[in-house]
Design an enzyme around this catalytic site. Structure first.
Site, PDB file in Angstrom:
ATOM      1  N   ASP A 197       1.417  -1.574  -0.172  1.00  0.00           N
ATOM      2  CA  ASP A 197       0.077   0.199   0.229  1.00  0.00           C
ATOM      3  C   ASP A 197       0.971   1.077   0.097  1.00  0.00           C
ATOM      4  OD1 ASP A 197      -2.645   0.866   0.837  1.00  0.00           O
ATOM      5  OD2 ASP A 197      -1.597   1.972   1.998  1.00  0.00           O
ATOM      6  N   ASN A 205      -1.956  12.225  -2.766  1.00  0.00           N
ATOM      7  CA  ASN A 205      -3.633  13.046  -4.635  1.00  0.00           C
ATOM      8  C   ASN A 205      -4.352  14.552  -4.372  1.00  0.00           C
ATOM      9  OD1 ASN A 205      -3.882  11.682  -6.311  1.00  0.00           O
ATOM     10  ND2 ASN A 205      -5.105  10.013  -5.629  1.00  0.00           N
ATOM     11  N   ASP A 214      -1.964   9.145 -10.266  1.00  0.00           N
ATOM     12  CA  ASP A 214      -2.015   8.290 -11.741  1.00  0.00           C
ATOM     13  C   ASP A 214      -0.379   8.306 -11.778  1.00  0.00           C
ATOM     14  OD1 ASP A 214      -3.974   8.404 -11.346  1.00  0.00           O
ATOM     15  OD2 ASP A 214      -4.597   9.018 -13.199  1.00  0.00           O
ATOM     16  N   GLU A 239      -4.998   2.450  -4.240  1.00  0.00           N
ATOM     17  CA  GLU A 239      -3.030   2.673  -4.426  1.00  0.00           C
ATOM     18  C   GLU A 239      -2.296   1.208  -3.813  1.00  0.00           C
ATOM     19  OE1 GLU A 239      -4.783   4.340  -0.353  1.00  0.00           O
ATOM     20  OE2 GLU A 239      -5.535   3.975  -2.461  1.00  0.00           O
TER      21      GLU A 239
END
Length: 341
Positions: A197, A205, A214, A239
Site C-alpha cells: 500500500d 493526491n 496516477d 493504491e
C-alpha cells in the site's frame, strides 16, 4: 495495402507459380517473427517501424528461399530421407530446405508460446500451423492463404484486446484483480501473499492532484513488476497491490520485498512545473521556476498459506493485518504476519 491483398484474393491475379509456392513460407516467417518480438504498444510510430521490419523480413525470406537451397542442399539429404520414410507425399509439399524453415518457424512459435502463455501467442501459433499445412491441399490457391492470414490477424487482434481489457489494469499495465483470482487457482499448497500500500497516497493526491497520483501509481506498479524470486505483482484496487510468491516461505520472499521497498523509496519524483506567468520576470531578478522533487514510500505485509489459513481470502486478511502493523510501525517497512510455523 490491405485493399490490394483483398483484390488479389478475389480477382485471382495470375502470379507465377514460384511466388505462389513461396508465399506460405514467407507468411510463416512473418508470423514467427511477430510471435517472437516484444509488443511495443500501439502508436503511429510503432506501426510504421513494424511495417518496415515486416518488409525486411519479407525480403530476407525471399532471398533465403532463392539463394540458400543451392548452398545447403547437400547437407539436407537426411530431411529428404526422413520425410520419404514417413510419407513420400511429404517431399512433394516442401523441399528439404523448406521443411527446415517450416520446422524452425513452428518451433520458434511454440517455444514463445510456452514461455509467454497468453491468447496472443496462442493465436499466432495456430495461424502458423494453419499456414504451414496449407500447401498440403490440392486446391491450394493464393486467395486461400490471404483469407487465412487476414482471419488470423483479426482473431489475434480481437483476442489481444479482450485479454488486455479483462486481465490488464488499464492505468498501470500490471495484471488486474481478475487476473489475480485466476492465478490463485493455479497455485499449489505453498505460497506467500504480500499486500502493498502506498503511504499517505490520499494526502498526496489531494495535495498534487490526481494526474500526479496516477503517475505515482504507474511508478510503483513498474517497480513492483520488477520483483524477483518468482514473485508476480497485481493491482488489487486503488493504491493497493498484491504480490504472490509461489513455493516460497515468508522468510524467502522477504529479501525481494525489501529490495522493492527500497527501490520505491529511493526514486525521486519530479513534479511538473506550474503554468508560466503571462509576464516573464526580468533578467537578473528572481530564481528560475524549478520543478519540485518528492519521494514516496510503500508499506508491505507478508502472510503465507498454512493449514490454519488455507483459503486465499483468509491469507489476504493475514497479509492485511501485517500491512496494518507496518503502517503502525511508521510506514515504509515490511512486516510478517504472526502465523504458526
Amino acid at each position: 495495402m490491405l485493399a490490394i491483398l483483398l483484390l488479389i484474393g478475389h480477382e485471382k491475379i495470375d502470379l507465377s507459380s514460384e511466388f505462389s509456392r513461396r508465399l506460405p513460407l514467407i507468411v510463416l516467417m512473418i508470423l514467427s517473427y511477430l510471435s517472437c518480438v516484444k509488443d511495443s504498444g500501439f502508436s503511429g510510430h510503432n506501426v510504421a517501424i513494424t511495417l518496415v521490419k515486416l518488409l525486411v523480413v519479407t525480403v530476407l525470406s525471399w532471398a533465403a528461399l532463392t539463394y540458400l537451397p543451392a548452398l545447403v542442399q547437400n547437407h539436407l539429404s537426411p530431411i529428404y530421407t526422413f520425410a520419404n520414410r514417413l510419407d513420400p507425399a511429404l517431399n512433394a509439399i516442401y523441399t528439404p530446405f523448406e521443411w527446415l524453415l517450416v520446422g524452425l518457424a513452428l518451433i520458434a512459435c511454440l517455444l514463445r508460446f510456452i514461455f509467454v502463455t497468453d491468447n496472443n501467442h496462442a493465436a499466432l501459433l495456430l495461424g502458423a500451423l494453419l499456414v504451414a499445412i496449407m500447401p498440403a491441399y490440392s486446391g491450394f490457391e493464393l486467395h486461400s492463404v490471404l483469407t487465412l492470414v487476414l482471419a488470423t490477424s483479426f482473431v489475434y487482434a480481437m483476442l489481444k484486446d479482450s485479454f488486455n481489457m479483462a486481465f490488464k489494469d488499464e492505468l498501470t499495465g500490471v495484471p488486474s484483480r481478475r487476473a489475480l483470482m485466476q492465478y490463485v487457482n493455479t497455485l499449489g499448497r505453498k505460497y506467500v501473499v504480500v499486500m502493498a500500500d502506498i503511504d499517505h497516497f490520499k494526502k498526496f493526491n489531494d495535495t498534487y492532484g490526481h494526474d500526479v497520483g496516477d503517475e505515482v501509481l504507474k511508478l510503483v506498479a513498474s517497480r513492483l513488476n520488477r520483483i524477483g524470486g518468482g514473485g508476480k505483482a497485481f493491482r488489487f484496487g486503488g493504491e493497493e497491490f498484491i504480490m504472490i510468491f509461489p513455493r516460497k516461505t515468508p522468510q524467502q520472499a522477504l529479501p525481494f520485498v525489501e529490495q522493492i521497498r527500497q527501490l520505491i523509496a529511493d526514486y525521486p519524483i519530479a513534479l511538473r512545473e506550474k503554468p508560466r506567468p503571462k509576464k516573464a520576470p526580468k533578467r537578473g531578478t528572481g530564481k528560475p521556476n524549478q520543478g519540485k522533487t518528492v519521494k514516496i514510500t510503500a508499506s508491505f505485509g507478508i502472510a503465507k498459506r498454512s493449514s490454519e489459513f488455507n483459503q486465499f481470502s483468509d491469507i489476504m486478511k493475514q497479509a492485511d493485518i501485517a500491512l496494518y502493523a507496518a503502517k503502525k510501525a511508521g510506514r515504509n517497512c515490511v512486516q510478517l504476519a504472526k502465523q504458526p510455523e
